[in-house]
Design a protein around this motif. Structure first.
Motif, PDB file in Angstrom:
ATOM      1  N   LEU A 102      38.502  52.551   3.257  1.00 48.78           N
ATOM      2  CA  LEU A 102      38.772  51.653   2.302  1.00 48.78           C
ATOM      3  C   LEU A 102      37.987  49.986   2.177  1.00 48.78           C
ATOM      4  CD1 LEU A 102      42.309  52.837   2.451  1.00 48.78           C
ATOM      5  CD2 LEU A 102      40.624  53.941   1.066  1.00 48.78           C
ATOM      6  N   SER A 103      37.989  50.227   0.961  1.00 49.00           N
ATOM      7  CA  SER A 103      37.340  48.651   0.276  1.00 49.00           C
ATOM      8  C   SER A 103      38.156  48.043   1.422  1.00 49.00           C
ATOM      9  CB  SER A 103      36.905  48.632  -1.147  1.00 49.00           C
ATOM     10  OG  SER A 103      36.777  47.220  -1.368  1.00 49.00           O
ATOM     11  N   GLY A 104      37.926  46.289   0.997  1.00 49.71           N
ATOM     12  CA  GLY A 104      38.569  45.919   1.886  1.00 49.71           C
ATOM     13  C   GLY A 104      39.059  45.503   3.365  1.00 49.71           C
ATOM     14  N   VAL A 105      38.423  47.140   3.928  1.00 51.11           N
ATOM     15  CA  VAL A 105      38.384  46.591   5.260  1.00 51.11           C
ATOM     16  C   VAL A 105      37.386  46.436   6.184  1.00 51.11           C
ATOM     17  CG1 VAL A 105      38.453  48.273   7.364  1.00 51.11           C
ATOM     18  CG2 VAL A 105      39.699  48.781   5.379  1.00 51.11           C
ATOM     19  N   VAL A 106      37.541  45.115   7.077  1.00 50.49           N
ATOM     20  CA  VAL A 106      35.944  43.905   7.393  1.00 50.49           C
ATOM     21  C   VAL A 106      36.162  44.119   8.676  1.00 50.49           C
ATOM     22  CG1 VAL A 106      35.184  43.693   5.333  1.00 50.49           C
ATOM     23  CG2 VAL A 106      36.683  42.145   6.410  1.00 50.49           C
ATOM     24  N   SER A 107      35.033  43.759   9.037  1.00 50.46           N
ATOM     25  CA  SER A 107      34.847  42.615  10.695  1.00 50.46           C
ATOM     26  C   SER A 107      34.090  42.179  10.557  1.00 50.46           C
ATOM     27  CB  SER A 107      34.026  44.258  11.653  1.00 50.46           C
ATOM     28  OG  SER A 107      34.366  45.359  11.731  1.00 50.46           O
ATOM     29  N   LEU A 108      33.610  41.514  11.587  1.00 46.01           N
ATOM     30  CA  LEU A 108      33.057  40.291  11.174  1.00 46.01           C
ATOM     31  C   LEU A 108      31.912  40.135  12.303  1.00 46.01           C
ATOM     32  CD1 LEU A 108      31.712  37.331   9.832  1.00 46.01           C
ATOM     33  CD2 LEU A 108      33.790  35.997  11.554  1.00 46.01           C
ATOM     34  N   ARG A 109      30.026  40.190  11.855  1.00 47.16           N
ATOM     35  CA  ARG A 109      29.585  40.094  12.810  1.00 47.16           C
ATOM     36  C   ARG A 109      28.255  39.144  12.210  1.00 47.16           C
ATOM     37  NH1 ARG A 109      30.314  38.808  17.948  1.00 47.16           N
ATOM     38  NH2 ARG A 109      28.334  39.631  19.701  1.00 47.16           N
ATOM     39  N   SER A 110      28.317  39.924  11.029  1.00 46.32           N
ATOM     40  CA  SER A 110      26.879  39.010  10.284  1.00 46.32           C
ATOM     41  C   SER A 110      27.066  38.060   8.897  1.00 46.32           C
ATOM     42  CB  SER A 110      25.623  39.980   9.376  1.00 46.32           C
ATOM     43  OG  SER A 110      26.369  40.579   8.886  1.00 46.32           O
ATOM     44  N   LEU A 111      26.179  37.245   8.769  1.00 44.93           N
ATOM     45  CA  LEU A 111      26.227  36.516   7.059  1.00 44.93           C
ATOM     46  C   LEU A 111      26.583  37.396   6.142  1.00 44.93           C
ATOM     47  CD1 LEU A 111      26.188  33.496   6.501  1.00 44.93           C
ATOM     48  CD2 LEU A 111      23.908  34.188   5.709  1.00 44.93           C
ATOM     49  N   ALA A 112      26.403  38.356   5.917  1.00 39.51           N
ATOM     50  CA  ALA A 112      26.863  39.121   5.016  1.00 39.51           C
ATOM     51  C   ALA A 112      28.119  39.388   5.406  1.00 39.51           C
ATOM     52  CB  ALA A 112      26.018  40.550   5.293  1.00 39.51           C
ATOM     53  N   ASP A 113      28.557  39.696   6.755  1.00 40.44           N
ATOM     54  CA  ASP A 113      29.715  40.308   6.702  1.00 40.44           C
ATOM     55  C   ASP A 113      31.394  38.614   6.422  1.00 40.44           C
ATOM     56  OD1 ASP A 113      29.490  42.457   7.729  1.00 40.44           O
ATOM     57  OD2 ASP A 113      29.070  42.263  10.081  1.00 40.44           O
ATOM     58  N   ALA A 114      31.261  37.831   6.551  1.00 42.25           N
ATOM     59  CA  ALA A 114      31.450  36.567   6.224  1.00 42.25           C
ATOM     60  C   ALA A 114      31.414  36.460   4.617  1.00 42.25           C
ATOM     61  CB  ALA A 114      31.045  35.015   7.356  1.00 42.25           C
ATOM     62  N   ARG A 115      30.153  36.797   3.832  1.00 39.97           N
ATOM     63  CA  ARG A 115      30.151  36.649   2.813  1.00 39.97           C
ATOM     64  C   ARG A 115      31.363  37.399   2.547  1.00 39.97           C
ATOM     65  NH1 ARG A 115      23.650  35.737   2.760  1.00 39.97           N
ATOM     66  NH2 ARG A 115      23.237  33.528   2.787  1.00 39.97           N
TER      67      ARG A 115
ATOM     68  N   VAL B  60      12.470  41.120  19.617  1.00 37.73           N
ATOM     69  CA  VAL B  60      13.719  42.054  18.431  1.00 37.73           C
ATOM     70  C   VAL B  60      14.720  41.266  18.050  1.00 37.73           C
ATOM     71  CG1 VAL B  60      14.128  44.341  18.156  1.00 37.73           C
ATOM     72  CG2 VAL B  60      12.651  43.933  18.986  1.00 37.73           C
ATOM     73  N   GLY B  61      15.414  40.409  17.545  1.00 42.63           N
ATOM     74  CA  GLY B  61      17.020  40.163  17.371  1.00 42.63           C
ATOM     75  C   GLY B  61      16.276  38.614  17.422  1.00 42.63           C
ATOM     76  N   ALA B  62      17.150  38.336  15.756  1.00 45.44           N
ATOM     77  CA  ALA B  62      16.293  36.187  15.922  1.00 45.44           C
ATOM     78  C   ALA B  62      17.527  36.339  15.714  1.00 45.44           C
ATOM     79  CB  ALA B  62      15.843  36.507  14.750  1.00 45.44           C
ATOM     80  N   GLY B  63      18.502  36.455  16.575  1.00 40.96           N
ATOM     81  CA  GLY B  63      20.146  35.237  17.014  1.00 40.96           C
ATOM     82  C   GLY B  63      19.746  34.223  17.530  1.00 40.96           C
ATOM     83  N   HIS B  64      20.803  33.515  18.721  1.00 47.17           N
ATOM     84  CA  HIS B  64      20.482  32.538  19.216  1.00 47.17           C
ATOM     85  C   HIS B  64      19.687  33.087  19.805  1.00 47.17           C
ATOM     86  CE1 HIS B  64      23.790  30.120  17.770  1.00 47.17           C
ATOM     87  NE2 HIS B  64      24.677  31.291  17.437  1.00 47.17           N
ATOM     88  N   ALA B  65      20.053  34.181  21.103  1.00 38.63           N
ATOM     89  CA  ALA B  65      18.649  34.628  22.023  1.00 38.63           C
ATOM     90  C   ALA B  65      17.256  34.926  21.903  1.00 38.63           C
ATOM     91  CB  ALA B  65      19.210  35.804  23.022  1.00 38.63           C
TER      92      ALA B  65
ATOM     93  N   HIS C 209      22.957  29.493  12.917  1.00 41.46           N
ATOM     94  CA  HIS C 209      23.905  29.815  13.504  1.00 41.46           C
ATOM     95  C   HIS C 209      25.703  30.790  13.716  1.00 41.46           C
ATOM     96  CE1 HIS C 209      23.269  25.912  16.235  1.00 41.46           C
ATOM     97  NE2 HIS C 209      22.874  25.573  14.841  1.00 41.46           N
ATOM     98  N   LYS C 210      26.555  31.439  14.220  1.00 39.28           N
ATOM     99  CA  LYS C 210      27.175  32.572  14.100  1.00 39.28           C
ATOM    100  C   LYS C 210      28.511  31.385  14.012  1.00 39.28           C
ATOM    101  CE  LYS C 210      24.495  36.595  14.816  1.00 39.28           C
ATOM    102  NZ  LYS C 210      24.900  38.129  15.044  1.00 39.28           N
ATOM    103  N   PRO C 211      28.969  30.725  15.029  1.00 38.77           N
ATOM    104  CA  PRO C 211      30.118  30.392  15.347  1.00 38.77           C
ATOM    105  C   PRO C 211      30.943  29.954  13.824  1.00 38.77           C
ATOM    106  CG  PRO C 211      28.843  29.488  17.083  1.00 38.77           C
ATOM    107  CD  PRO C 211      27.598  30.590  16.278  1.00 38.77           C
ATOM    108  N   PRO C 212      30.187  29.080  13.192  1.00 40.56           N
ATOM    109  CA  PRO C 212      30.847  29.254  11.980  1.00 40.56           C
ATOM    110  C   PRO C 212      31.615  29.354  11.038  1.00 40.56           C
ATOM    111  CG  PRO C 212      29.027  27.815  12.608  1.00 40.56           C
ATOM    112  CD  PRO C 212      28.641  28.652  13.400  1.00 40.56           C
TER     113      PRO C 212
END
Length: 417
Positions: free
Chosen positions: A121-134, A8-13, A42-45
């Protein structure tokens, strides 16, 4: 079809666990479940080139053909609702189930949230996934002013990236220095100086009390001292929370993560946990840790596969980490908590130096800025159990290499099976 291993989980691990099972000769069914509708990446980039370059594509961990070619049943867009440990069954959100003989939880972590006026609010974000990065990349193109909450690795990587792309960046950190949990004060001060020279504004010992809006979108962050920081985007990067809810509801022991032994087995032996969500007693420090790094995730995944096929040895990987912040490649090896002295090698003014941390006469770890050779040598030394004397370190890399070679000549060769 007989039940096999479900991951369960398809990240690096998770991806490494699937690959390692096949490399170790496991020939049963392997199912890899991801709640994202993406080929594992890959998540680091994501905190660097991806959010700056509108044409950048995600970098897959493995090509699509790998999964079919290795008989790995990859299932994207599937969320697991619960684990029935006694029945060895996973219930899928929306209906259906998956049986398992062994279960690997590579559930990772999620961004820690803040609760004050305006965080919805819109414009308040965090980064964990590809969707967040987009989303960050899209919002960045519309933003002149960006406020980043949190002076850890993720926040500072994003700060350097967006500043290089021409944005006005303010970093707000609640404690009195950057990278408080991660590196020595001298490294933190150096990183701050380099970022400020780039034009990043850094406020330490400061918090945000509320966010202002214009329409439904954030327009400014108000500090605890009342200063108004214009912001068309606010990025929250104040750390992560391990995803333990599935395991906890199934009766698995939790202690700052899913508690595992030296073979990555949880309190329910059929359930294994690896990566950001796993906590364990570390062989090097003797203390309990939960490490958030790609290296830790992949090393634990390899051992999990060996545990399943019956070839396990206790976990003994030397921990190492890295971060690229502007023109600084930070590389860390070992765990330096509890250090009482250090030796500096190199030149801070040249942006190339390393700090060797000691507890008494024992080398705990090395933190390097733009000195990859020191980092690689440090991994060899700590892996061999070698602690050079501080005066040997001060003499430079060539003397260290010679001292390591001499030490290794005195260590008996381990018998191989």
């Amino acid at each position: 079809m007989k039940n096999g291993v479900v991951i369960v989980g398809a990240g690096h691990a998770g991806v490494q666990a699937a690959a390692s099972l096949r490399e170790e000769g496991y020939d049963g069914p392997v199912v890899l479940v991801s709640d994202e509708n993406e080929l594992p990446y890959h998540k680091p980039p994501l905190s660097k080139t991806f959010i700056k370059d509108g044409d950048a594509k995600p970098q897959p961990l493995r090509g699509e053909a790998f999964y079919s070619g290795s008989s790995i049943d990859f299932r994207p867009g599937v969320r697991i609702a619960s684990i029935d440990a006694s029945a060895r069954r996973l219930d899928i959100a929306g209906g259906g189930s998956l049986g398992f003989a062994r279960l690997i939880l590579a559930t990772g972590s999620r961004p820690r949230l803040l609760k004050f006026e305006g965080t919805e609010l819109s414009g308040v974000v965090s980064l964990r996934s590809l969707a967040d990065a987009r989303l960050i990349r899209e919002l960045s193109a519309q933003s002149e002013d960006v406020v980043i909450l949190g002076g850890g690795f993720i926040g500072l990587e994003i700060a350097a990236t967006l500043r290089a792309a021409g944005r006005k960046i303010t970093v707000v950190e609640a404690v009195d220095r950057l990278l408080g949990r991660a590196v020595a004060p001298v490294i933190a001060a150096h990183v701050r100086q380099r970022l400020e020279a780039m034009g990043v504004r850094i406020l330490t010992g400061t918090t945000i009390s509320r966010l202002e809006r214009e329409g439904g979108r954030v327009s400014a962050a108000i500090t605890s001292t009342g200063e108004r920081l214009p912001a068309q985007m606010v990025i929250i990067g104040i750390g992560v929370v391990p995803n333990v809810e599935l395991a906890e509801a199934a009766g698995v022991a939790i202690a700052n993560g899913i508690r595992v032994d030296q073979h990555m087995q949880s309190s329910i032996p059929e359930i294994i946990a690896v990566g950001d969500a796993a906590s364990y007693r570390h062989w090097f420090t003797g203390g309990d840790v939960r490490l958030e790094s790609v290296q830790n995730a992949t090393d634990q995944a390899r051992l999990a596969a060996r545990t399943i096929v019956g070839h396990a040895e206790p976990f003994s990987a030397v921990p190492w980490f890295w971060s690229d912040i502007g023109d600084m490649k930070l590389q860390m090896v070992g765990l330096t908590q509890g250090g009482d002295s250090h030796v500096v090698l190199g030149d801070l003014a040249e942006n190339r130096f390393s700090i060797y941390h000691y507890a008494g006469s024992r080398l705990l770890g090395i933190e390097s800025v733009n000195r990859p050779g020191d980092h690689m040598l440090g991994r060899k030394m700590l892996g061999a159990g070698f602690s050079p004397r501080p005066e040997t370190v001060a003499a430079g890399p060539e003397g260290l290499k010679a001292a390591l070679a001499a030490f290794q000549d005195t260590v008996p060769v381990k018998a191989t099976a």
